[in-house]
Structure formats: C-alpha cells, structure tokens
Design a protein around this motif. Structure first.
Motif, PDB file in Angstrom:
ATOM      1  N   LYS B  19      -7.880 -38.752   2.620  1.00 43.46           N
ATOM      2  CA  LYS B  19      -8.503 -37.980   3.698  1.00 43.46           C
ATOM      3  C   LYS B  19      -7.432 -37.410   4.623  1.00 43.46           C
ATOM      4  O   LYS B  19      -7.530 -36.299   5.086  1.00 43.46           O
ATOM      5  N   SER B  20      -6.380 -38.223   4.880  1.00 40.72           N
ATOM      6  CA  SER B  20      -5.356 -37.763   5.819  1.00 40.72           C
ATOM      7  C   SER B  20      -4.005 -37.647   5.120  1.00 40.72           C
ATOM      8  O   SER B  20      -3.816 -38.141   4.011  1.00 40.72           O
ATOM      9  N   LYS B  21      -3.078 -36.989   5.798  1.00 38.94           N
ATOM     10  CA  LYS B  21      -1.756 -36.744   5.238  1.00 38.94           C
ATOM     11  C   LYS B  21      -0.973 -38.049   5.068  1.00 38.94           C
ATOM     12  O   LYS B  21      -1.381 -39.092   5.584  1.00 38.94           O
ATOM     13  N   ILE B  22       0.169 -37.964   4.402  1.00 35.65           N
ATOM     14  CA  ILE B  22       0.879 -39.195   4.028  1.00 35.65           C
ATOM     15  C   ILE B  22       1.554 -39.861   5.219  1.00 35.65           C
ATOM     16  O   ILE B  22       1.663 -41.082   5.264  1.00 35.65           O
ATOM     17  N   CYS B  26      -3.429 -36.131  10.243  1.00 36.19           N
ATOM     18  CA  CYS B  26      -4.045 -34.821  10.002  1.00 36.19           C
ATOM     19  C   CYS B  26      -4.837 -34.824   8.699  1.00 36.19           C
ATOM     20  O   CYS B  26      -4.434 -35.457   7.732  1.00 36.19           O
ATOM     21  N   PRO B  27      -5.959 -34.071   8.669  1.00 34.34           N
ATOM     22  CA  PRO B  27      -6.723 -33.973   7.432  1.00 34.34           C
ATOM     23  C   PRO B  27      -5.940 -33.211   6.355  1.00 34.34           C
ATOM     24  O   PRO B  27      -5.119 -32.349   6.677  1.00 34.34           O
ATOM     25  N   GLN B  35      -3.835 -25.042  11.092  1.00 34.10           N
ATOM     26  CA  GLN B  35      -4.849 -25.762  11.872  1.00 34.10           C
ATOM     27  C   GLN B  35      -4.792 -27.263  11.618  1.00 34.10           C
ATOM     28  O   GLN B  35      -5.013 -28.050  12.533  1.00 34.10           O
ATOM     29  N   SER B  36      -4.502 -27.667  10.384  1.00 38.68           N
ATOM     30  CA  SER B  36      -4.430 -29.102  10.079  1.00 38.68           C
ATOM     31  C   SER B  36      -3.009 -29.595  10.319  1.00 38.68           C
ATOM     32  O   SER B  36      -2.328 -30.025   9.392  1.00 38.68           O
ATOM     33  N   ASP B 140       2.818 -21.390   6.755  1.00 37.23           N
ATOM     34  CA  ASP B 140       1.599 -22.168   6.996  1.00 37.23           C
ATOM     35  C   ASP B 140       1.929 -23.631   6.700  1.00 37.23           C
ATOM     36  O   ASP B 140       2.325 -23.966   5.592  1.00 37.23           O
ATOM     37  N   LEU B 141       1.770 -24.486   7.699  1.00 35.75           N
ATOM     38  CA  LEU B 141       2.159 -25.892   7.527  1.00 35.75           C
ATOM     39  C   LEU B 141       0.962 -26.807   7.255  1.00 35.75           C
ATOM     40  O   LEU B 141       1.087 -28.023   7.335  1.00 35.75           O
ATOM     41  N   ASN B 142      -0.202 -26.241   6.909  1.00 39.50           N
ATOM     42  CA  ASN B 142      -1.345 -27.100   6.586  1.00 39.50           C
ATOM     43  C   ASN B 142      -1.022 -28.075   5.453  1.00 39.50           C
ATOM     44  O   ASN B 142      -1.457 -29.208   5.459  1.00 39.50           O
ATOM     45  N   ARG B 143      -0.271 -27.606   4.478  1.00 40.45           N
ATOM     46  CA  ARG B 143       0.078 -28.470   3.342  1.00 40.45           C
ATOM     47  C   ARG B 143       1.209 -29.435   3.665  1.00 40.45           C
ATOM     48  O   ARG B 143       1.431 -30.392   2.929  1.00 40.45           O
ATOM     49  N   ALA B 144       1.967 -29.154   4.700  1.00 38.95           N
ATOM     50  CA  ALA B 144       3.142 -29.987   4.988  1.00 38.95           C
ATOM     51  C   ALA B 144       2.699 -31.409   5.285  1.00 38.95           C
ATOM     52  O   ALA B 144       1.872 -31.639   6.165  1.00 38.95           O
TER      53      ALA B 144
END
Lengths: 480, 473
Positions: B19-22, B26-27, B35-36, B140-144
């Motif tokens: 659900k959240s980053k490592i 953040c989602p 945004q995330s 875009d840092l959503n994936r970061a």
C-alpha cells in the motif's frame, strides 16, 4: 531573581540555569519579556552567531507559554520541562517553515516542510526557538569560518574563532544570546567550540538523539547534542530529546536520565597514553584534572588506545565518503537557483571545504579507491572501537583534552586545512566508536578557555556527566 | 543457429504490491504528477528512510516461492549516480548481501521442461520518471520510493522461447501470490535481458544487455534479433561490443543505447541510515505460501484431465484459477476448462476484464457444462448462450430457449427432415447408395439447416444412414 535572569542576557560572564529562569517565570517574569530581551540582544550582537532570527515565531511561542503559565502556574512546567526557555538551533536541523541554509549558498532559499524530531520534542516541552545558528557549511570545518553567511566571532575575544562547526551555537551560548543551543557533532563539532568558548556540551551515544531532520554530513558519525552553561541544563535538554524515534532506524531505545554523583572511590579513570607527548600546555591541564580525580579517591590509570593515531585518517575517509553521497541530492534539480543549472552548475555553489571533501569522498568510494581507502578505513574503525571496548573493561571513564590548543586567531588556519583537521585528534575517536563524550570547562591555557573531555562506554552518558558535574563544581573553584 | 548457442540471463524488476512506499508512508498508487510524495521520497535534506515491513514480507514470499535461501541478515547499500529522477543522488538497494539467494523456476517449452536457476532477489526503491519536452524536462516523483524486487536469473536460458517462458512463468507466480500486480504497461514488471552467443562448450561470449522492453513478445523478438546479430558478427569476424541496447518494436531491431566500454562506478557502500535487515526464522516460517501455479496446473492436468494449454490459460491469474476451481468442483471438468479457456477468454479479452468482473457467474458455467455434457446444447450453440449471459447476465437456461439452440434428438422429427432432404436430392441419394459415403456430410448439413441448427448432428448422421439402408432394403 528576575534581575539576575535579565542581566545574564547578552553577557559572556553571567548566566542563569534553566531552573533559575523557570523560577523567575513562576515568580512573574513574562516569557514574552524574556524572549523579547533575548531577541533584542541577538539583533544588537556583532558575533554573527545567527543566520535566521525567528522574531515573530518566537514571540508567538512566548505568548503561548505565558498563557499556559497564567492558567496553570507552576503546574505548567511539570509536563513541559523546558517551558519558556529560549534556545538556538544549529542551522542544519529542520524546523517546518523556517529557512534552513546549512550555512551554504546551495540552500539559501530552502524552507523545510517538516520538523526534526529533536526540535519537535523540545518545542513540545515548551522550549522557544529564537533562531537558526551559524556554522561551518554543512558542518564541515572546525573554526566557524567556512560559512557562506560570514564567519562567527568568539564572544570573549572577537579576534578569535569560536571553533566549529557548531560555531554559532557555542558563540550564542557563551555570548548570552540564548540559554541553550543545539549543536551537532560528527568529529568534534560540539565539543571543540564548547572547549574554545568555555561552555558545557555533550555528544551523546550515537543514536541517543534522533537524526531525523538533521541534514546528514556523515550519517554513521553525526549526533545532535546540547550546548549550555551548565551540565544540569544539558542533561535536561538531552532527557527531552533522547529516546527511540520511529523515523530514525539508527536511533536507540535509550532515554537519558541523570544519575546521582558517583562514588569516586569506586571510579576508575583512564588516561590514554597516546594523548600525551604532543601539546604540553593542554596536557598539563589534563594532569591537573587527573590529580583532582585522584584527590577525590578515584583510581586513575594510564590506558592505551593503540589505533587512535589513525583516527584522523580513518575519519577523513569515512566521513567524506558518506558526505559525498549525502550531498549528492544537491544536484540543482530541486536545490540551488534555477539560473545555476543542474549538476556542474549547481555544485559550484558549494564552498571550497565542502568541495574538497566531496572530491575526497568520491574518490574514497570509487572502484579505484574503495579497497585501499574506504574499506580499509572501516576495518581500522572497527579496531578503534575494539580499543575502547578493551579499555572500558579496565576503567569506567576516559579523560583527555578536547582540543590541542585554545581558540586561535581568525584566519590563522584557513590556508592549512590539514592543520585544522589535526584539531580533531582528541574528539574523533568517540565519534568513530559511537560512544558518549562531553566537554566541561577546565580553566584556561594562557588567556584561552579549554575544556576537559570525558568519555564513557556506550549508553553510559549519565555516568560521564555525573562525574563531570562534580568536577565542574569543584575543580576550578579549588584551583584557580 | 547450427554451430552456435545463445546464452541468456534475465533481470526482472518487479513492483511489490504494497500500500505504501518502501521507505515512507506515501501511497504507491500515483494520481496526478508529484502528488504521492513527501519530504522523504523527494529526498529533502535531513530526512531518513524507514523500512516497510510489508515490502520485506512480499520479497521473502517471492524468495520462498522460488525455493530460495532467505538470508536472515541482509544489508542495504547505496548505489550512487546522478540522474534528475533520482532525488537523493543515490538509490537504496542491496548489493553484497541480498535478501534471497539461490533458487529456481521450472519452465516448459516445446523442447520440454527445464529448471532455470535464480541467482538472487534483492530489494530496492524505484526512481521517479523524467518526461522530456521541447526545451525542458519535467520530473514526476510519484514512483520514487516505490518498492521493487530485482529477480536475477543465472544465464541458463538458451533461446528466446525459453526466455519468454521464464518471464511468463515468473509473472504468473508473482501475480498469483499477490507479490505484484504485474501490470506491464505501468512498468510494474520490467525485464532486462543479457544475451551472448558462443559455440557450445566454449566460454561465454561478449554480453549485451537489452533494456526497457515492456512486453514478453517484444523481449522474445529482441532476443531473437540479438542472437541473429551476434551470430552474423561471429561468422563475419566482427567484434561484438559490450553495450546496453534498446529495442525498436516497429523496426523489429535493437539499437545501441550506451556503450559499456567504461564500466559504471556506482560507488556502492553500506546504507548508513538503515540497520542491517535481521529476520527471525519464525517470522519467515509464518509467511504462508499457497499452492504455487506450477503445482496447481500439474494437479489440474492429473486430476481434472484437462490439457496443459487449458491449465496454463486458467492459471493465468489467481482470480481466474479460483473461478475455475469452483466451477470444476461439480464435474464436467474438461468441458468447463474448454468453455473458460475458449469462449470466455475471448469475451474477456474483448471486454478487457477478468472473469469475475463480468455478469457471468460460476453457476452459469456449471450449467453450460452440464447442458453440453448432456448433448442438450451443441458446442456452437453454447457459445451463443454464453455471449448473451456475458452481456446481459443469467440465469443461463432461459437463453437456451430464447436463442433456440436446444438440440432436438426426437427420432420422428429427425426422420421426417431426413426424408425431406433425401427426396429433394435424389441424385446424391443414388450416389451415396452407390458407395460415395463422403456425401454424409452433405445430407447432415442440409438437415441441420432445415432444423435451424437445433438438430443434434450426430443423431442426424445416424438417421441419414438408417434412411439409406431402409431404402435399399
């Protein structure tokens, strides 16, 4: 009482403890008046100890504190042990909404959106943050001269350096510009300026104070610690800041609690023989301290830290290697002015000492350098740690100098970085081993303040402080 | 290929379904750009990572499913390089001491069954995404900070077919176990292929890495292309360069992305902000691994008597396999399997959804299978019924009548139709009777047509034969 508190503001000689100030606050002194007086002294000061002064924010905190005291009286201090106490914060520790420069051009416009755990805990305990303190850029330097916002001056003699990298912290505390300050210590950056400025400071066991919100220089060495005019005040600050933090996986489950005076007849004090035969003046000071400890009934003995001669070399590989990685994020994509461009352009914003260390660190970690330098340094670091483990089986505490000399003239060492690195000879081993170490005033060499360093085993911070409290109370008054 | 042999190893980057980053809260599901994100995953100075336990559990699950040794003590390391989408200037990964080591995955190709050895699985964080426009770029840092595992195979594959089978099997495994949602379009399952060619028995040839190919078919084609290119080089005495190559799907060829002449120096060192990851054996033991797709498929083939192909299709996703298991519980397993892997699969891919997202229920499939088994509806007829149920919903039986596909086996009715057709085609009757039995199909076809498709074809055939014999008698 109120007068004593107000007279200490802006004074290098007079000071009041946190307990005394809180006594005055219960007795009718307004936190707003106290805070306004400190802010006034800061604005009037020519030490250049502060980079950012938080006038409005501090006054708001002061009004809140006054409301609490008006409503609850002395009860207000029970759950807020630092209520109404004006402090300064080194400018590498984040406070949401307050500029944080790390004394670098790179961060001249950086306002963090979050607050460091240590600050959160201090402010929850009622402390009032007067502003952000000058320092050597990214905590790299030992004199306070490596700041993009100008050097900090020694409060007692303005032709001298206050020491660094927590230069603004030491100068502000000694100069009466705040009651207490936070410094950070990677290789001596709390203890060295404390020694130069004649104040008290603790570098706690690594992990005691959360590093969350402290801009990393060398992550395995950095520790936040208190810088004050008394060890009791430092203990109060440390008690509030310490304790496991879920946001810092390297923080340890250790909440600082003061302990009573130790039984000196059962105390074994070690003095490393490697610390002698180098600087006669400072060594004489340590010999005096040894004699004092013996006069208290302690058993003082010579010990050996055979690998500490390599500590500076190890430190200037490990610390710079970690720094080269920690500072990689300042690539111009998000920090630095847009006009400076990314990568090469932006990184020109770093000052010369920072650049020097990034270049050294990058090489130390490179495929060519890592085996001979970085890995070797970590190997020797383990040996240094073992030296301490062995010695601490023989003694309870280790004492020694903090610095090779007292404060020196501004500019005296700027052209010789290696000489400046050598100033960290006595302080670096404690960082490499992760053990607690403090600096307590030990009088003067010539005209200059110097401190005594007390080191303790891992998590035995309170023992070092308890012994140093007695030393602080008796040594100078008995001898000088 | 003849005298040459290809050597292929694959590195798969697989996004963990957390659900959240490592390293922050953040989602992992990004909405609008940037945004995330939070101060941690955008690398604000002073922030520190905290490890997500759910990510560790999923990574361990992958290791266990691949029969790997779970290292109870693994170490995170920093991989240092500059790139605008890398907020900290380093990626937190694992280097010397990964979480899982030494396992294998069984694959099946036309050449048979083969176990591909897996070297290691390590955990790491994803980077952000750069988007380039004329004169400027955006990040875009959503994936970061999204959690990834990298699954590294040994160089055990010898053909593009084997590489494709490995990827499909691995993809099935991780999606099946809920380790990853495996969405290829979103880059949740990415593959880098290391390809070299040698003469059998010789040491490995010079290796080329093919990066950023996001479909299994294209990976296969890129590998095929690369093998052919290497062989051409070797035959003509050209040098193969160690390099990273991309794949152009439109031209069906690979191209040089960057030369590896100078090996990247990532300046790895132990991540000082994280403690070594220490797991307790009991915690590892408590991670439940359900029946793996491989074992499940073998059980289906053995117990349900369905084909390997059907098993592969039905085990594609966990939801589909659960649906099938439930439907197959009532018998007619082969028919159930055929219906789902045939018509239902076609409808699913048209609709772009999974079986349990449509109107059709498990009971509908059970009913359809028993109608087919009882010869009440033909295979052709049931397809029409299923299509209607798919679109409008069940129950199924009324559609059989509405569509008029109930097969008629009534002897009198069939005999009447057969007689009519024969009377209309006397020439063909004569020929049939003279021995031209191939004409049976002709008669059956006409009868079926006359019945409006309702007649049972087999019964019609019998009736035609009986008519012919009666006439002779």
């Amino acid at each position: 009482m109120v007068n004593r508190v107000l007279e200490a503001i802006g004074s290098t000689e007079r000071h009041c403890s946190i307990a005394e100030i809180q006594h005055a606050l219960v007795g009718g002194l307004k936190v707003q008046d106290l805070t306004a007086a400190y802010l006034g002294a800061i604005h009037a000061s020519d030490l250049n100890a502060f980079i950012t002064i938080c006038d409005e924010r501090a006054m708001q905190q002061a009004r809140d504190a006054d409301r609490l005291i008006a409503a609850l009286g002395a009860q207000a201090f029970v759950s807020r042990p630092l209520l109404g106490i004006p402090i300064g914060v080194k400018d590498n520790i984040a406070i949401a909404g307050v500029l944080m420069t790390c004394a670098s051009k790179m961060l001249e416009n950086y306002v963090p959106p979050y607050t460091a755990t240590a600050i959160k805990r201090l402010e929850d305990a009622g402390a009032i943050v007067l502003g952000k303190l000058n320092m050597d850029e990214f905590a790299m330097g030992g004199s306070g001269e490596n700041s993009a916002y100008g050097l900090t001056r020694h409060p007692v003699d303005k032709t001298l350096v206050p020491g660094g990298s927590s230069s603004g912290s030491a100068a502000a505390v000694r100069g009466g510009l705040c009651v207490a300050a936070l410094g950070t210590d990677t290789g001596g950056s709390i203890r060295l300026p404390a020694s130069f400025c004649g104040i008290h400071a603790i570098k706690p066991t690594y992990g005691t104070v959360s590093r969350f919100g402290l801009v990393a220089f060398a992550s395995t060495l950095d520790q936040i610690g208190p810088m004050t005019r008394s060890l009791v005040d430092a203990e109060l600050m440390l008690g509030v800041m310490s304790g496991r933090d879920q946001s810092d996986m390297t923080s340890i489950d250790y909440t600082y609690e003061p302990i009573p005076e130790p039984d000196f007849s059962k105390l074994r004090i070690g003095v490393p023989e490697e610390y002698f035969g180098l600087m006669p003046d400072i060594e004489a000071k340590v010999l005096d301290a040894m004699a004092w400890f013996e006069s208290k009934g302690a058993q003082v003995q010579r010990v050996s830290l055979p690998h500490c001669h390599a500590a500076i070399a190890v430190y200037y590989l490990v610390a710079v290697a970690e720094a080269s990685s920690n500072l990689a994020r300042f690539d111009g994509v998000r920090f630095g002015s847009r006009l400076d461009g990314v990568f090469e352009g932006a990184r020109a914003l770093f000052g010369p000492e920072v650049k020097r260390r990034i270049i050294l660190g990058t090489f130390a970690l490179s495929a060519r350098g890592t085996t001979s330098y970085y890995k070797q340094a970590n190997y020797v670091r383990a040996q240094i740690r073992e030296d301490f483990e062995r010695v601490f089986q023989q003694v309870d505490l280790i004492i020694g100098p903090v610095t090779p000399t007292g404060a020196y003239k501004i500019g005296a060492q700027m052209s010789d970085p290696l000489q400046m690195y050598l100033n960290d000879f006595y302080t670096i081993p404690a960082n490499l081993a992760g053990i607690p170490a403090l600096s307590v005033p030990a009088g003067k060499v010539g005209e200059l303040d110097v401190g005594l360093q007390v080191m303790a085993p891992w998590r035995q911070d309170a023992l070092a402080v308890a012994a140093a409290r007695v030393f602080d109370k008796e040594f100078l008054h008995g001898r000088i | 290929m003849g005298e040459f042999e290809a050597v292929i190893g694959l590195e798969v980057h697989c996004q963990l379904a957390t659900k959240s980053k490592i390293f922050c809260a953040c989602p992992t599901t990004g909405t609008a750009m940037n945004q995330s994100v939070c101060p941690i995953c955008t690398g604000h100075p002073g922030t520190l990572p905290t490890l997500n336990a759910e990510a560790v559990a999923l990574a361990v699950k992958a290791g266990l499913a691949l029969g790997m040794r779970i290292e109870l003590r693994s170490i995170f390391a920093r991989k240092n390089y500059f790139y605008p989408d890398l907020p900290k200037g380093y990626q937190i990964s694992q280097h010397d001491k990964p979480l899982c080591e030494s396992g294998s995955l069984r694959i099946e190709t036309k050449q048979g069954v083969k176990d591909v050895r897996i070297q290691r699985i390590h955990m790491e964080e994803d980077a952000g995404k750069n988007m380039h426009f004329v004169g400027y770029s955006l990040v875009d840092l959503n994936r970061a900070g999204v959690p990834l595992i990298e699954i590294v195979s040994e160089p055990d594959m010898r053909s593009a077919d084997e590489a494709g089978a490995y990827l499909r099997e691995l993809h099935q495994l991780v999606t099946f176990l809920g380790i990853s949602d495996g969405n290829l379009q979103e880059g949740n399952f990415r593959c880098d292929a290391n390809v070299s060619v040698r003469r059998p028995g010789e040491p490995f040839g010079v290796r080329v890495e093919i990066k950023n190919v996001n479909s299994f078919r294209y990976v296969e084609k890129a590998i095929e292309y690369e093998i052919a290119r290497h062989i051409r080089c070797l035959q003509s005495g050209d040098t193969i360069h160690m390099e990273t190559r991309g794949y152009d799907a439109q031209k069906d060829e690979t191209y040089v992305m960057r030369s590896k002449a100078s090996v990247d120096d990532y300046r790895f060192f132990v991540e000082p902000d994280l403690m070594p990851l220490v797991l307790e054996q009991a915690w590892v033991d408590a991670i439940h691994i359900p029946e793996l797709p491989q074992a499940m498929k073998e059980r289906w083939v053995r117990d349900f008597g369905i084909s390997h192909y059907d098993a592969q299709v039905l085990a594609q996703t966990k939801r589909r396999s659960a649906f099938f298991e439930q439907a197959a519980r009532h018998g007619n397993t082969k028919i159930v399997a055929n219906l789902i892997s045939g018509e239902i699969l076609r409808l699913m891919s048209l609709a772009g959804c999974e079986i349990d997202e449509a109107h059709i229920t498990c009971q509908d499939i059970i009913d359809a299978a028993s109608l087919v088994a009882a010869d009440t509806v033909s295979h052709t007829g049931i397809k029409l019924v299923l299509a209607e149920v798919w679109t409008h919903g069940g129950p199924l039986e009324p559609w059989v009548d509405k569509l008029g596909v109930r097969q008629v086996s009534d002897q009198g009715f069939l005999d009447t139709l057969v007689a009519e057709v024969c009377q209309e085609n006397p020439g063909q009757v004569a020929e049939f009777r003279a021995g031209k039995e191939k004409l049976l199909g002709f008669f059956v076809g006409h009868v079926m047509k006359k019945s409006g498709g309702k007649a049972h074809p087999q019964k019609v055939g019998e009736a035609v034969k009986a008519y012919m014999q009666r006439g002779l008698g």
